[in-house]
Design a protein around this motif. Structure first.
Motif, mmCIF file in Angstrom:
data_model
loop_
_atom_site.group_PDB
_atom_site.id
_atom_site.type_symbol
_atom_site.label_atom_id
_atom_site.label_comp_id
_atom_site.label_asym_id
_atom_site.label_seq_id
_atom_site.Cartn_x
_atom_site.Cartn_y
_atom_site.Cartn_z
ATOM 1 N N ARG A 185 0.841 -1.196 0.000
ATOM 2 C CA ARG A 185 0.000 0.000 0.000
ATOM 3 C C ARG A 185 0.875 1.246 0.000
ATOM 4 O O ARG A 185 1.974 1.243 0.542
ATOM 5 C CB ARG A 185 -0.860 0.071 1.268
ATOM 6 N N ILE A 186 0.324 2.310 -0.554
ATOM 7 C CA ILE A 186 0.966 3.623 -0.460
ATOM 8 C C ILE A 186 0.059 4.515 0.370
ATOM 9 O O ILE A 186 -1.131 4.638 0.100
ATOM 10 C CB ILE A 186 1.200 4.257 -1.840
ATOM 11 N N PHE A 187 0.658 5.133 1.384
ATOM 12 C CA PHE A 187 -0.048 6.119 2.187
ATOM 13 C C PHE A 187 0.591 7.481 1.979
ATOM 14 O O PHE A 187 1.811 7.608 1.945
ATOM 15 C CB PHE A 187 0.021 5.781 3.684
ATOM 16 N N LYS A 188 -0.260 8.473 1.854
ATOM 17 C CA LYS A 188 0.173 9.868 1.857
ATOM 18 C C LYS A 188 0.104 10.330 3.306
ATOM 19 O O LYS A 188 -0.928 10.211 3.962
ATOM 20 C CB LYS A 188 -0.762 10.719 1.003
ATOM 21 N N LEU A 189 1.211 10.851 3.809
ATOM 22 C CA LEU A 189 1.267 11.402 5.161
ATOM 23 C C LEU A 189 1.356 12.916 5.031
ATOM 24 O O LEU A 189 2.393 13.461 4.653
ATOM 25 C CB LEU A 189 2.478 10.846 5.923
ATOM 26 N N ALA A 190 0.243 13.579 5.300
ATOM 27 C CA ALA A 190 0.178 15.038 5.169
ATOM 28 C C ALA A 190 0.517 15.673 6.514
ATOM 29 O O ALA A 190 -0.226 15.498 7.486
ATOM 30 C CB ALA A 190 -1.216 15.456 4.720
ATOM 31 N N PRO A 191 1.634 16.394 6.602
ATOM 32 C CA PRO A 191 2.018 17.004 7.872
ATOM 33 C C PRO A 191 1.006 18.057 8.333
ATOM 34 O O PRO A 191 0.517 18.859 7.536
ATOM 35 C CB PRO A 191 3.364 17.663 7.564
ATOM 36 N N ASN A 192 0.692 18.020 9.620
ATOM 37 C CA ASN A 192 -0.172 19.019 10.246
ATOM 38 C C ASN A 192 0.659 20.031 11.024
ATOM 39 O O ASN A 192 0.436 21.228 10.914
ATOM 40 C CB ASN A 192 -1.181 18.350 11.186
ATOM 41 N N ILE A 193 1.574 19.526 11.814
ATOM 42 C CA ILE A 193 2.504 20.376 12.570
ATOM 43 C C ILE A 193 3.870 19.713 12.564
ATOM 44 O O ILE A 193 3.978 18.505 12.346
ATOM 45 C CB ILE A 193 2.040 20.621 14.031
ATOM 46 N N GLY A 194 4.895 20.509 12.802
ATOM 47 C CA GLY A 194 6.240 19.962 12.831
ATOM 48 C C GLY A 194 7.123 20.705 13.806
ATOM 49 O O GLY A 194 6.817 21.833 14.205
ATOM 50 N N ARG A 195 8.207 20.040 14.165
ATOM 51 C CA ARG A 195 9.186 20.641 15.067
ATOM 52 C C ARG A 195 10.575 20.189 14.627
ATOM 53 O O ARG A 195 10.798 19.003 14.405
ATOM 54 C CB ARG A 195 8.922 20.203 16.499
ATOM 55 N N PHE A 196 11.479 21.147 14.500
ATOM 56 C CA PHE A 196 12.868 20.882 14.139
ATOM 57 C C PHE A 196 13.741 21.284 15.313
ATOM 58 O O PHE A 196 13.683 22.427 15.770
ATOM 59 C CB PHE A 196 13.248 21.686 12.888
ATOM 60 N N VAL A 197 14.520 20.336 15.810
ATOM 61 C CA VAL A 197 15.399 20.587 16.959
ATOM 62 C C VAL A 197 16.835 20.420 16.497
ATOM 63 O O VAL A 197 17.203 19.379 15.940
ATOM 64 C CB VAL A 197 15.087 19.623 18.124
ATOM 65 N N ILE A 198 17.624 21.464 16.750
ATOM 66 C CA ILE A 198 19.027 21.442 16.360
ATOM 67 C C ILE A 198 19.918 21.086 17.546
ATOM 68 O O ILE A 198 20.957 20.479 17.390
ATOM 69 C CB ILE A 198 19.453 22.802 15.772
ATOM 70 N N GLY A 199 19.483 21.463 18.741
ATOM 71 C CA GLY A 199 20.268 21.203 19.945
ATOM 72 C C GLY A 199 19.617 21.881 21.128
ATOM 73 O O GLY A 199 18.461 22.307 21.070
ATOM 74 N N PHE A 200 20.355 21.985 22.212
ATOM 75 C CA PHE A 200 19.834 22.607 23.424
ATOM 76 C C PHE A 200 19.427 24.054 23.140
ATOM 77 O O PHE A 200 20.197 24.827 22.585
ATOM 78 C CB PHE A 200 20.867 22.584 24.543
ATOM 79 N N GLY A 201 18.192 24.414 23.466
ATOM 80 C CA GLY A 201 17.710 25.774 23.283
ATOM 81 C C GLY A 201 17.537 26.188 21.838
ATOM 82 O O GLY A 201 17.403 27.372 21.544
ATOM 83 N N ALA A 202 17.560 25.234 20.938
ATOM 84 C CA ALA A 202 17.425 25.548 19.516
ATOM 85 C C ALA A 202 16.337 24.664 18.905
ATOM 86 O O ALA A 202 16.608 23.731 18.162
ATOM 87 C CB ALA A 202 18.756 25.355 18.800
ATOM 88 N N ALA A 203 15.103 24.970 19.277
ATOM 89 C CA ALA A 203 13.945 24.235 18.761
ATOM 90 C C ALA A 203 13.059 25.200 17.988
ATOM 91 O O ALA A 203 12.879 26.351 18.399
ATOM 92 C CB ALA A 203 13.169 23.603 19.911
ATOM 93 N N TYR A 204 12.522 24.712 16.892
ATOM 94 C CA TYR A 204 11.730 25.550 16.002
ATOM 95 C C TYR A 204 10.439 24.833 15.614
ATOM 96 O O TYR A 204 10.455 23.629 15.347
ATOM 97 C CB TYR A 204 12.516 25.866 14.720
ATOM 98 N N GLU A 205 9.347 25.584 15.574
ATOM 99 C CA GLU A 205 8.109 25.077 14.996
ATOM 100 C C GLU A 205 8.219 25.233 13.492
ATOM 101 O O GLU A 205 8.734 26.233 12.998
ATOM 102 C CB GLU A 205 6.902 25.883 15.485
ATOM 103 N N VAL A 206 7.717 24.242 12.782
ATOM 104 C CA VAL A 206 7.660 24.331 11.328
ATOM 105 C C VAL A 206 6.328 24.979 10.976
ATOM 106 O O VAL A 206 5.284 24.579 11.485
ATOM 107 C CB VAL A 206 7.777 22.931 10.690
ATOM 108 N N ASP A 207 6.364 25.991 10.137
ATOM 109 C CA ASP A 207 5.147 26.707 9.755
ATOM 110 C C ASP A 207 4.207 25.771 9.003
ATOM 111 O O ASP A 207 4.541 25.301 7.908
ATOM 112 C CB ASP A 207 5.507 27.907 8.878
ATOM 113 N N PRO A 208 3.033 25.460 9.565
ATOM 114 C CA PRO A 208 2.129 24.520 8.910
ATOM 115 C C PRO A 208 1.477 25.071 7.641
ATOM 116 O O PRO A 208 0.868 24.317 6.893
ATOM 117 C CB PRO A 208 1.063 24.249 9.986
#
Length: 162
Positions: free
Chosen positions: A128-151
């Motif tokens: 099967r193929i599923f499409k996974l459509a992102p609703n929200i996201g978070r990118f973490v680079i390290g300590f104190g460096a976390a970002y929300e991904v613009d939905p």
């Protein structure tokens, strides 16, 4: 380059390093399952996975079409194990109808990326193929460096503070 510009550049190229994605699903009775799947993206940052219908995660996606996906740096590339770079998306899963135009295009993308194995998988009726459509996201680079991904576009970040 500012800290934000550095983070944005890291985010925009981060998934290029991966051929598979870690996925977390849940069954109808609430049992969690962690697994992985090879993937391709489309131009809108939707993630497509090509999975066996016999797999637990596939059965879970049919029952509850929600999935969390994780891209995470290899431990061997990490200087600090507590601060591995990672990108998480909470997604809504949609089954792509087999042999539809969309299915054919996506399978072609898989073949371009993964080669001859896809010819064999095309013939297996349980895949099967599923499409996974992102609703929200978070990118973490390290300590104190976390970002929300613009939905609204998934190409921009907003630093998480406090």
């Amino acid at each position: 380059m500012s800290q934000f510009e550095t983070a944005l550049a890291a985010y925009q190229g981060f998934t290029d390093e991966f051929l598979s994605v870690a996925i977390a699903t849940v069954s109808a009775d609430g049992t969690p399952n962690a697994s992985y799947a090879p993937f391709v993206f489309d131009e809108n940052k939707n993630i497509y996975i090509y999975v066996s219908g016999l797999a637990t995660h596939t059965q879970n996606l049919h029952a509850i079409p929600k999935v969390s996906v994780l891209f995470i740096d290899d431990e061997s590339k990490t200087k600090q194990i507590f601060a591995r770079r990672r990108l998480v998306f909470d997604c809504t899963a949609t089954l792509i109808e087999r042999d539809s135009d969309s299915w054919q295009q996506i399978v072609d993308s898989f073949e371009a990326r993964f080669g001859d194995i896809i010819q064999m998988l095309r013939e297996l009726p349980d895949f099967r193929i599923f499409k996974l459509a992102p609703n929200i996201g978070r990118f973490v680079i390290g300590f104190g460096a976390a970002y929300e991904v613009d939905p609204n576009g998934f190409n921009t970040l907003k630093q998480i503070t406090g």
